[in-house]
Design an enzyme around this catalytic site. Structure first.
Site, PDB file in Angstrom:
ATOM      1  N   ASN A 212      41.096  29.449  28.810  1.00  0.00           N
ATOM      2  CA  ASN A 212      40.010  29.234  30.248  1.00  0.00           C
ATOM      3  C   ASN A 212      38.755  28.464  29.625  1.00  0.00           C
ATOM      4  O   ASN A 212      38.180  29.353  28.760  1.00  0.00           O
ATOM      5  CB  ASN A 212      39.786  29.986  31.264  1.00  0.00           C
ATOM      6  CG  ASN A 212      38.540  29.407  32.156  1.00  0.00           C
ATOM      7  OD1 ASN A 212      38.658  28.374  32.135  1.00  0.00           O
ATOM      8  ND2 ASN A 212      38.486  30.124  33.461  1.00  0.00           N
ATOM      9  N   TRP A 213      39.487  27.368  29.963  1.00  0.00           N
ATOM     10  CA  TRP A 213      37.515  25.847  28.825  1.00  0.00           C
ATOM     11  C   TRP A 213      36.896  26.540  29.325  1.00  0.00           C
ATOM     12  O   TRP A 213      35.568  25.811  29.226  1.00  0.00           O
ATOM     13  CB  TRP A 213      38.481  24.923  28.582  1.00  0.00           C
ATOM     14  CG  TRP A 213      38.949  25.064  27.008  1.00  0.00           C
ATOM     15  CD1 TRP A 213      39.391  26.388  26.668  1.00  0.00           C
ATOM     16  CD2 TRP A 213      39.836  24.237  26.338  1.00  0.00           C
ATOM     17  NE1 TRP A 213      39.893  25.737  25.677  1.00  0.00           N
ATOM     18  CE2 TRP A 213      40.281  24.158  25.461  1.00  0.00           C
ATOM     19  CE3 TRP A 213      40.038  22.660  26.739  1.00  0.00           C
ATOM     20  CZ2 TRP A 213      41.197  23.964  24.634  1.00  0.00           C
ATOM     21  CZ3 TRP A 213      40.344  21.599  26.125  1.00  0.00           C
ATOM     22  CH2 TRP A 213      40.749  22.356  24.575  1.00  0.00           C
ATOM     23  N   LYS A 214      36.722  26.607  30.827  1.00  0.00           N
ATOM     24  CA  LYS A 214      35.517  26.585  32.031  1.00  0.00           C
ATOM     25  C   LYS A 214      34.848  25.019  31.424  1.00  0.00           C
ATOM     26  O   LYS A 214      35.227  23.937  31.805  1.00  0.00           O
ATOM     27  CB  LYS A 214      34.239  27.196  31.472  1.00  0.00           C
ATOM     28  CG  LYS A 214      35.602  29.401  31.780  1.00  0.00           C
ATOM     29  CD  LYS A 214      34.412  30.954  31.160  1.00  0.00           C
ATOM     30  CE  LYS A 214      35.690  31.398  31.137  1.00  0.00           C
ATOM     31  NZ  LYS A 214      34.662  32.437  31.565  1.00  0.00           N
TER      32      LYS A 214
ATOM     33  N   HIS B  38      38.631  32.616  40.016  1.00  0.00           N
ATOM     34  CA  HIS B  38      38.674  32.735  39.166  1.00  0.00           C
ATOM     35  C   HIS B  38      36.899  33.312  39.831  1.00  0.00           C
ATOM     36  O   HIS B  38      36.345  32.332  40.361  1.00  0.00           O
ATOM     37  CB  HIS B  38      38.262  31.030  38.290  1.00  0.00           C
ATOM     38  CG  HIS B  38      37.720  32.644  36.531  1.00  0.00           C
ATOM     39  ND1 HIS B  38      36.448  33.271  36.944  1.00  0.00           N
ATOM     40  CD2 HIS B  38      37.762  32.998  35.687  1.00  0.00           C
ATOM     41  CE1 HIS B  38      35.985  33.122  35.411  1.00  0.00           C
ATOM     42  NE2 HIS B  38      37.262  33.574  34.744  1.00  0.00           N
TER      43      HIS B  38
ATOM     44  N   GLY C 299      38.928  33.025  27.741  1.00  0.00           N
ATOM     45  CA  GLY C 299      37.799  32.110  27.561  1.00  0.00           C
ATOM     46  C   GLY C 299      37.434  31.907  26.832  1.00  0.00           C
ATOM     47  O   GLY C 299      37.855  31.090  25.750  1.00  0.00           O
ATOM     48  N   GLY C 300      36.645  32.212  25.388  1.00  0.00           N
ATOM     49  CA  GLY C 300      35.554  32.205  24.483  1.00  0.00           C
ATOM     50  C   GLY C 300      36.326  32.311  23.228  1.00  0.00           C
ATOM     51  O   GLY C 300      36.093  30.744  22.704  1.00  0.00           O
TER      52      GLY C 300
ATOM     53  N   SER D 228      37.190  39.027  27.601  1.00  0.00           N
ATOM     54  CA  SER D 228      37.192  39.184  26.534  1.00  0.00           C
ATOM     55  C   SER D 228      38.163  39.793  25.626  1.00  0.00           C
ATOM     56  O   SER D 228      37.967  40.501  24.406  1.00  0.00           O
ATOM     57  CB  SER D 228      35.053  40.792  26.602  1.00  0.00           C
ATOM     58  OG  SER D 228      33.901  40.281  26.573  1.00  0.00           O
TER      59      SER D 228
ATOM     60  N   GLU E 215      34.001  33.639  39.072  1.00  0.00           N
ATOM     61  CA  GLU E 215      32.850  32.394  38.340  1.00  0.00           C
ATOM     62  C   GLU E 215      32.678  31.165  39.999  1.00  0.00           C
ATOM     63  O   GLU E 215      31.748  31.022  39.988  1.00  0.00           O
ATOM     64  CB  GLU E 215      32.928  31.659  37.051  1.00  0.00           C
ATOM     65  CG  GLU E 215      32.506  32.004  35.900  1.00  0.00           C
ATOM     66  CD  GLU E 215      33.375  32.422  34.817  1.00  0.00           C
ATOM     67  OE1 GLU E 215      33.190  31.073  34.253  1.00  0.00           O
ATOM     68  OE2 GLU E 215      33.191  33.074  34.343  1.00  0.00           O
TER      69      GLU E 215
ATOM     70  N   GLY F  66      33.100  37.663  29.485  1.00  0.00           N
ATOM     71  CA  GLY F  66      32.225  36.731  27.929  1.00  0.00           C
ATOM     72  C   GLY F  66      30.612  37.921  28.327  1.00  0.00           C
ATOM     73  O   GLY F  66      29.696  37.695  27.693  1.00  0.00           O
TER      74      GLY F  66
ATOM     75  N   GLU G  50      41.307  40.259  36.255  1.00  0.00           N
ATOM     76  CA  GLU G  50      39.881  39.917  34.809  1.00  0.00           C
ATOM     77  C   GLU G  50      38.980  40.589  35.957  1.00  0.00           C
ATOM     78  O   GLU G  50      37.955  40.163  36.756  1.00  0.00           O
ATOM     79  CB  GLU G  50      39.403  38.583  34.947  1.00  0.00           C
ATOM     80  CG  GLU G  50      40.639  37.900  34.951  1.00  0.00           C
ATOM     81  CD  GLU G  50      39.442  35.827  33.906  1.00  0.00           C
ATOM     82  OE1 GLU G  50      39.640  35.932  33.273  1.00  0.00           O
ATOM     83  OE2 GLU G  50      38.699  35.935  34.364  1.00  0.00           O
TER      84      GLU G  50
HETATM   85  P1  13P Z   1      36.022  35.544  28.062  1.00  0.00           P
HETATM   86  O1  13P Z   1      37.243  36.198  27.424  1.00  0.00           O
HETATM   87  O2  13P Z   1      35.505  34.432  28.131  1.00  0.00           O
HETATM   88  O3  13P Z   1      35.488  37.143  28.794  1.00  0.00           O
HETATM   89  O4  13P Z   1      36.298  35.079  29.428  1.00  0.00           O
HETATM   90  C1  13P Z   1      37.346  35.198  30.368  1.00  0.00           C
HETATM   91  C2  13P Z   1      37.847  34.624  31.763  1.00  0.00           C
HETATM   92  O5  13P Z   1      36.705  34.322  32.578  1.00  0.00           O
HETATM   93  C3  13P Z   1      38.830  34.524  31.073  1.00  0.00           C
HETATM   94  O6  13P Z   1      39.172  33.215  32.055  1.00  0.00           O
END
Ligand code: 13P
Length: 247
Positions: free
Chosen positions: A9-11, A91, A230-231, A209, A93, A169, A163
């Protein structure tokens, strides 16, 4: 029985050029061991999709109406026009910053499924809820709400991502044991709603994470069928390290 599914997920990261360069580098390296993909910002979807031969390309959100006066929004039909078949929904966020609710996640899930796309529906508790010991209640309620009025025949292709908000993050990964317990509980909730046969087909990801070196052990958990990352999905070498870790 369930093929693992790992989606980055590149956000709100990567320009179109950066997305295309990533896909050119990574797409030939993904293996048959899993369904591999990335969710990109809207603007990068079309070119990413055109570039990808192996990776699935997902949107990070979509609106629940067909069309109309919804400034700034994107419809399912618009995604379909450029060949997009996957969408992340709900999500944390989006729930936290953009007013996404269990009701809108449900409306979006129904909209996406009724147009033949596949949703990756996110659920997960906040740190306060985790510390209060109400994870099970929160996640069961989110799952119940997200799939209300969904037809069992559509449900089989759904992906659910657990999640925990406190792990996103933050570098704090849930232990494999916690992740497994909650994913098993989500599957049980799906079974209560749609029967065991459907629940056995639904793929459940863990997200929060996730690091390349931990992926294999995570996926060895009986109810964890993948990861939403994510990251660690943003850099080419880190993505390829996930592929290699899974073998
Ligand atoms: P991280 O892997 O950066 O913690 O993000 C997880 C995420 O929100 C994937 O949708």
């Amino acid at each position: 029985m369930r093929k693992p599914i790992i989606v980055g997920n590149w956000k709100m990261n990567k320009t179109i050029a950066e997305a295309v360069a990533f896909i050119r580098a990574v797409d030939p390296k993904v293996s048959e061991s899993a369904t591999w993909g990335v969710a990109t910002p809207y603007l990068a979807l079309e070119k990413s999709k055109a570039e990808a031969k192996n990776l699935i390309i997902a949107a990070e959100n979509v609106h629940f109406k067909d069309s109309g006066a919804y400034t700034g929004e994107v419809s399912v039909e618009m995604l379909k026009e450029i060949g997009i078949e996957w969408v992340i929904l709900g999500h944390s966020e989006r729930r936290q910053y953009f007013g996404e609710t269990d009701e809108t996640v449900n409306a979006k899930t129904i909209q996406v499924l009724s147009h033949g796309l596949t949703p990756i529906v996110c659920v997960g508790e906040t740190l306060d809820q985790f510390e209060a010991g109400i994870t099970e209640n929160v996640v069961r309620e989110q799952t119940k709400a997200a799939f209300k009025d969904v037809h069992a025949s559509c449900m089989e292709r759904v992906v659910i991502a657990y999640e925990p908000v406190w792990a996103i993050g933050t570098g704090k990964t849930a232990t494999n044991e916690i992740a497994q317990n909650v994913c098993a509980m989500i599957r049980d909730q799906v079974s209560q709603m749609f029967g065991q046969e459907v629940a056995d087909k639904v793929r459940i990801q863990y997200g929060g994470s996730v690091k390349p070196e931990g992926l294999k052990a995570l996926l060895e958990q009986p109810d964890i069928d993948g990861a939403l990352v994510g990251g660690a999905s943003l850099k080419e070498d880190s993505y390829v390290a996930m592929v290699e870790n899974l073998g």
